[in-house]
Scaffold this motif. Structure first.
Motif, PDB file in Angstrom:
ATOM      1  N   PHE A 255      -1.236   5.400   2.713  1.00  0.00           N
ATOM      2  CA  PHE A 255      -1.303   5.853   1.631  1.00  0.00           C
ATOM      3  C   PHE A 255       0.270   6.691   1.701  1.00  0.00           C
ATOM      4  O   PHE A 255       0.649   6.551   0.207  1.00  0.00           O
ATOM      5  CB  PHE A 255      -2.401   6.889   1.664  1.00  0.00           C
ATOM      6  CG  PHE A 255      -2.233   7.102   0.576  1.00  0.00           C
ATOM      7  CD1 PHE A 255      -3.265   6.770  -0.448  1.00  0.00           C
ATOM      8  CD2 PHE A 255      -2.478   9.090   0.334  1.00  0.00           C
ATOM      9  CE1 PHE A 255      -3.344   7.308  -1.517  1.00  0.00           C
ATOM     10  CE2 PHE A 255      -2.348   9.404  -2.082  1.00  0.00           C
ATOM     11  CZ  PHE A 255      -2.428   8.219  -2.541  1.00  0.00           C
ATOM     12  N   VAL A 256       0.696   7.440   2.560  1.00  0.00           N
ATOM     13  CA  VAL A 256       1.730   8.564   2.450  1.00  0.00           C
ATOM     14  C   VAL A 256       3.109   7.791   2.576  1.00  0.00           C
ATOM     15  O   VAL A 256       3.516   7.996   0.921  1.00  0.00           O
ATOM     16  CB  VAL A 256       1.520   9.530   3.959  1.00  0.00           C
ATOM     17  CG1 VAL A 256       3.040  10.560   3.632  1.00  0.00           C
ATOM     18  CG2 VAL A 256       0.234  10.501   3.572  1.00  0.00           C
ATOM     19  N   LEU A 257       3.305   6.950   3.222  1.00  0.00           N
ATOM     20  CA  LEU A 257       4.817   5.634   2.504  1.00  0.00           C
ATOM     21  C   LEU A 257       4.725   5.130   1.405  1.00  0.00           C
ATOM     22  O   LEU A 257       5.361   5.603   0.887  1.00  0.00           O
ATOM     23  CB  LEU A 257       4.674   4.934   4.432  1.00  0.00           C
ATOM     24  CG  LEU A 257       5.177   5.699   5.528  1.00  0.00           C
ATOM     25  CD1 LEU A 257       4.427   4.580   6.581  1.00  0.00           C
ATOM     26  CD2 LEU A 257       6.022   7.247   5.489  1.00  0.00           C
ATOM     27  N   LYS A 258       3.087   4.557   1.063  1.00  0.00           N
ATOM     28  CA  LYS A 258       3.402   3.710  -0.325  1.00  0.00           C
ATOM     29  C   LYS A 258       3.331   4.631  -1.090  1.00  0.00           C
ATOM     30  O   LYS A 258       4.555   4.507  -2.277  1.00  0.00           O
ATOM     31  CB  LYS A 258       2.328   2.856   0.621  1.00  0.00           C
ATOM     32  CG  LYS A 258       2.091   2.075  -0.719  1.00  0.00           C
ATOM     33  CD  LYS A 258       2.563   0.852  -0.608  1.00  0.00           C
ATOM     34  CE  LYS A 258       2.985  -0.666  -1.749  1.00  0.00           C
ATOM     35  NZ  LYS A 258       3.658  -1.565  -1.705  1.00  0.00           N
ATOM     36  N   ASN A 259       3.156   5.280  -0.913  1.00  0.00           N
ATOM     37  CA  ASN A 259       2.487   6.171  -2.582  1.00  0.00           C
ATOM     38  C   ASN A 259       3.421   7.063  -2.178  1.00  0.00           C
ATOM     39  O   ASN A 259       3.537   8.100  -4.038  1.00  0.00           O
ATOM     40  CB  ASN A 259       1.204   6.840  -2.831  1.00  0.00           C
ATOM     41  CG  ASN A 259       0.658   4.808  -3.122  1.00  0.00           C
ATOM     42  OD1 ASN A 259       0.222   4.468  -4.047  1.00  0.00           O
ATOM     43  ND2 ASN A 259      -0.790   4.820  -2.397  1.00  0.00           N
ATOM     44  N   LEU A 260       3.358   7.896  -1.945  1.00  0.00           N
ATOM     45  CA  LEU A 260       4.345   9.718  -1.925  1.00  0.00           C
ATOM     46  C   LEU A 260       5.679   9.538  -1.994  1.00  0.00           C
ATOM     47  O   LEU A 260       6.834  10.485  -1.926  1.00  0.00           O
ATOM     48  CB  LEU A 260       3.253  10.143  -1.079  1.00  0.00           C
ATOM     49  CG  LEU A 260       1.453  10.545  -0.975  1.00  0.00           C
ATOM     50  CD1 LEU A 260       1.101  11.930  -0.281  1.00  0.00           C
ATOM     51  CD2 LEU A 260       1.716  10.636  -2.857  1.00  0.00           C
ATOM     52  N   LEU A 261       5.667   8.448  -0.710  1.00  0.00           N
ATOM     53  CA  LEU A 261       7.355   8.272  -0.228  1.00  0.00           C
ATOM     54  C   LEU A 261       7.685   7.181  -0.870  1.00  0.00           C
ATOM     55  O   LEU A 261       9.094   6.717  -1.043  1.00  0.00           O
ATOM     56  CB  LEU A 261       7.866   8.280   0.984  1.00  0.00           C
ATOM     57  CG  LEU A 261       7.059  10.029   2.005  1.00  0.00           C
ATOM     58  CD1 LEU A 261       6.936   9.864   3.041  1.00  0.00           C
ATOM     59  CD2 LEU A 261       7.805  10.665   1.054  1.00  0.00           C
ATOM     60  N   GLY A 262       6.809   5.944  -1.495  1.00  0.00           N
ATOM     61  CA  GLY A 262       7.393   4.768  -2.005  1.00  0.00           C
ATOM     62  C   GLY A 262       8.037   3.809  -0.971  1.00  0.00           C
ATOM     63  O   GLY A 262       8.753   3.123  -1.692  1.00  0.00           O
ATOM     64  N   TYR A 263       7.431   3.271  -0.372  1.00  0.00           N
ATOM     65  CA  TYR A 263       7.660   2.838   1.150  1.00  0.00           C
ATOM     66  C   TYR A 263       7.073   1.555   0.200  1.00  0.00           C
ATOM     67  O   TYR A 263       5.799   1.768  -0.255  1.00  0.00           O
ATOM     68  CB  TYR A 263       7.656   2.677   1.823  1.00  0.00           C
ATOM     69  CG  TYR A 263       8.138   3.803   2.558  1.00  0.00           C
ATOM     70  CD1 TYR A 263       8.694   5.026   2.509  1.00  0.00           C
ATOM     71  CD2 TYR A 263       8.806   3.583   4.406  1.00  0.00           C
ATOM     72  CE1 TYR A 263       9.515   5.972   3.350  1.00  0.00           C
ATOM     73  CE2 TYR A 263       9.216   4.410   5.186  1.00  0.00           C
ATOM     74  CZ  TYR A 263      10.187   5.819   4.146  1.00  0.00           C
ATOM     75  OH  TYR A 263      10.632   6.588   5.050  1.00  0.00           O
ATOM     76  N   ASP A 264       8.468   0.202   0.172  1.00  0.00           N
ATOM     77  CA  ASP A 264       6.938  -0.669  -1.196  1.00  0.00           C
ATOM     78  C   ASP A 264       7.112  -2.001   0.323  1.00  0.00           C
ATOM     79  O   ASP A 264       6.103  -2.582  -0.086  1.00  0.00           O
ATOM     80  CB  ASP A 264       9.140  -2.340  -1.316  1.00  0.00           C
ATOM     81  CG  ASP A 264       9.199  -0.935  -2.938  1.00  0.00           C
ATOM     82  OD1 ASP A 264       8.357  -0.324  -3.555  1.00  0.00           O
ATOM     83  OD2 ASP A 264       9.969  -1.075  -3.231  1.00  0.00           O
ATOM     84  N   HIS A 265       7.322  -1.790   1.197  1.00  0.00           N
ATOM     85  CA  HIS A 265       6.672  -2.862   1.946  1.00  0.00           C
ATOM     86  C   HIS A 265       6.466  -1.729   3.450  1.00  0.00           C
ATOM     87  O   HIS A 265       6.742  -1.802   4.891  1.00  0.00           O
ATOM     88  CB  HIS A 265       7.921  -3.562   3.040  1.00  0.00           C
ATOM     89  CG  HIS A 265       8.893  -4.317   2.104  1.00  0.00           C
ATOM     90  ND1 HIS A 265       8.287  -5.629   1.548  1.00  0.00           N
ATOM     91  CD2 HIS A 265       9.941  -4.223   1.908  1.00  0.00           C
ATOM     92  CE1 HIS A 265       9.269  -5.477   0.270  1.00  0.00           C
ATOM     93  NE2 HIS A 265       9.952  -5.134   0.538  1.00  0.00           N
ATOM     94  N   VAL A 266       5.158  -1.822   3.359  1.00  0.00           N
ATOM     95  CA  VAL A 266       4.264  -0.820   5.229  1.00  0.00           C
ATOM     96  C   VAL A 266       3.466  -1.685   4.854  1.00  0.00           C
ATOM     97  O   VAL A 266       2.292  -1.933   3.676  1.00  0.00           O
ATOM     98  CB  VAL A 266       4.069   1.006   4.760  1.00  0.00           C
ATOM     99  CG1 VAL A 266       3.952   0.935   3.140  1.00  0.00           C
ATOM    100  CG2 VAL A 266       3.436   1.093   5.658  1.00  0.00           C
ATOM    101  N   ARG A 267       2.467  -1.783   6.219  1.00  0.00           N
ATOM    102  CA  ARG A 267       1.069  -2.349   6.217  1.00  0.00           C
ATOM    103  C   ARG A 267       0.075  -1.976   7.002  1.00  0.00           C
ATOM    104  O   ARG A 267       0.656  -1.240   8.003  1.00  0.00           O
ATOM    105  CB  ARG A 267       1.165  -3.945   6.628  1.00  0.00           C
ATOM    106  CG  ARG A 267       2.041  -4.950   5.391  1.00  0.00           C
ATOM    107  CD  ARG A 267       2.122  -6.382   5.995  1.00  0.00           C
ATOM    108  NE  ARG A 267       3.331  -6.266   7.122  1.00  0.00           N
ATOM    109  CZ  ARG A 267       3.343  -7.011   7.834  1.00  0.00           C
ATOM    110  NH1 ARG A 267       3.258  -8.605   7.729  1.00  0.00           N
ATOM    111  NH2 ARG A 267       4.362  -7.003   8.267  1.00  0.00           N
ATOM    112  N   ASN A 268      -0.458  -1.394   7.073  1.00  0.00           N
ATOM    113  CA  ASN A 268      -1.543  -1.147   8.101  1.00  0.00           C
ATOM    114  C   ASN A 268      -2.232  -2.234   9.172  1.00  0.00           C
ATOM    115  O   ASN A 268      -2.705  -3.285   8.476  1.00  0.00           O
ATOM    116  CB  ASN A 268      -3.227  -0.963   7.124  1.00  0.00           C
ATOM    117  CG  ASN A 268      -3.942  -0.328   8.358  1.00  0.00           C
ATOM    118  OD1 ASN A 268      -3.422   0.526   9.358  1.00  0.00           O
ATOM    119  ND2 ASN A 268      -5.374   0.374   7.362  1.00  0.00           N
TER     120      ASN A 268
END
Lengths: 286, 145
Positions: A255-268
């Motif tokens: 959530f942090v990487l995707k939404n707060l820092l704007g990483y387009d390619h992050v998976r869990n």
């Protein structure tokens, strides 16, 4: 500091406790509480909030997987959520389970989803109203999409390819779990991992570093960049996989990487260490 | 439930009659509502680590005192306001085990937390609550010697 002043890539995914308090009765808003402690919701929750249980509602009860399209449709109907409803998640443990529920909702492509910054802790600190009245909402006819397991979810084969390609991984467990000293997080007993350590190349960035412990709010974008980018050499253009023990803590980091820092390619990688630490023949670093 | 004291046995029997989980949860919450923290006559802050329950994120503390007739009295503190399950368990243990002899407590079966809270308990909660149970058993055993 206000959410809009924290320089997040997508500040619209967060709402403040003030905003939530002002919109409790809005049509088109559904507040959802998701906790670790099974008694917390019933002991008092935000007026109008519904409960989504991470074990019973979000997971398949037989195989190790998330609910399917049909179950998701039934869940959304039960909690009175339509395709246009904005869902606002909050919960205990610094929104750990709220982010997990958010991530599962995103697997089904529910667009309008947000998290209440600070979660249950901040709401309680501010002495805001809690109620034991359980609301009921008219059932909806939710049109569920098939679960998308490719965009924000990674499986073990994806992780193996990821390692081979030298791409980045984030291990969000405790430092002791990362080093292999422990096979589980502090206070959480062994969940059957036969080997300790971490996936080769993974950076150790415990999930809770993203949180201000006093009120459970997320740190500012500058503070998050210091942690993820300056100290651990991640970049918003990177293709990143996050993992933990069963994929719940890593959904918070996702959530942090995707939404707060704007990483387009992050998976869990929800198989996480309970899968990797038991797989025969996969590489492990200590 | 032969090795379970009568009051605790009756409580478990009552709990087992609730097939609906929400009723069961409400019963547990009603106990949490009755929770009374240890008084200053028994313990003062900062509480000793000797009384702190290991693995409990709710900040639970346990004290066990022996009455003149050889029975026990249990006292608890739960420092985390969100520690609702810990408060429920503390109130249940006080209501059902205070007044028992030490041997009745340290011989309790290992699966009591599971019997009370059921399958919905997360791994973390299970550890903390089991830690409370184990601590009252350890302290009871020490007082029996």
């Amino acid at each position: 500091m206000k959410i809009e002043d924290r320089k997040y890539a997508h500040p619209e995914v967060l709402v403040s406790t003030d905003w939530a308090a002002d919109h409790l009765k809005d049509e088109g808003i559904r507040i959802i509480e998701s906790n670790e402690d099974q008694l917390l919701y019933s002991s008092g929750h935000i007026p109008g909030a519904v409960h989504v249980d991470w074990t019973k509602d979000l997971n398949d009860q037989v195989i190790r997987d998330y609910l399917n399209k049909d179950s998701f449709k039934k869940l959304m109907s039960r909690i009175g959520v339509s395709n246009t409803t904005t869902v606002i998640f909050y919960g205990d443990k610094n929104n750990w389970w709220a982010c997990y529920a958010y991530w599962v909702f995103k697997l089904f492509g529910h667009v309008k989803a947000k998290v209440m910054d600070g979660g249950r802790l901040k709401w309680e600190i501010e002495k805001r109203e809690l109620t034991r009245d359980v609301p009921t909402y008219p059932e909806t006819k939710y049109k569920a999409k098939e679960r998308d397991d490719k965009t924000i979810r990674a499986f073990r084969v994806d992780v193996l390819k990821h390692i081979s390609a030298g791409k980045k991984l984030v291990d969000v467990r405790s430092p002791e779990e990362y080093s292999g000293e422990r096979l589980h997080m502090p206070n959480y007993p062994n969940e059957g991992a036969l080997r300790g350590g971490h996936i080769p190349g993974a950076k150790s960035i415990p999930w809770a570093k993203a949180i201000n412990p006093d009120d459970g709010t997320f740190k500012t974008a500058d503070e998050l960049k210091q942690i993820y980018e300056k100290e651990n050499n991640l970049n918003s253009k990177d293709n990143v996989i996050a993992y933990c023990r069963i994929g719940e803590r890593s959904s918070h980091t996702w959530f942090v990487l995707k939404n707060l820092l704007g990483y387009d390619h992050v998976r869990n990688y929800d198989g996480s260490w309970t899968e990797w630490g038991n797989l025969v023949g996969v590489p492990i670093e200590k | 439930m032969s090795n379970i004291p009568q009051k605790l046995s009756e409580f478990l029997e009552t709990l087992s009659m609730f097939s609906d989980e929400s009723q069961r949860i409400n019963l547990l919450i009603s106990y949490a509502d009755k929770f009374k923290a240890v008084t200053e006559e028994i313990a003062q802050r900062p509480y000793s680590d000797e009384n702190k329950v290991p693995f409990c994120e709710s900040g639970a503390y346990v004290w066990v005192k022996k009455n003149t007739d050889g029975t026990l009295k249990f006292y608890f503190a739960v420092e985390n306001p969100q520690g609702i399950s810990a408060k429920a368990l503390a109130a249940i243990l006080d209501k059902t085990l205070s007044g028992e002899k030490p041997e009745a407590v340290f011989n309790l079966p290992d699966d009591l937390v599971y019997k009370i809270f059921g399958q919905g308990l997360s791994m973390g909660k299970n550890m903390g609550l089991t830690g409370m149970m184990q601590m009252i058993q350890r302290k009871s055993k020490a007082l029996s010697m």
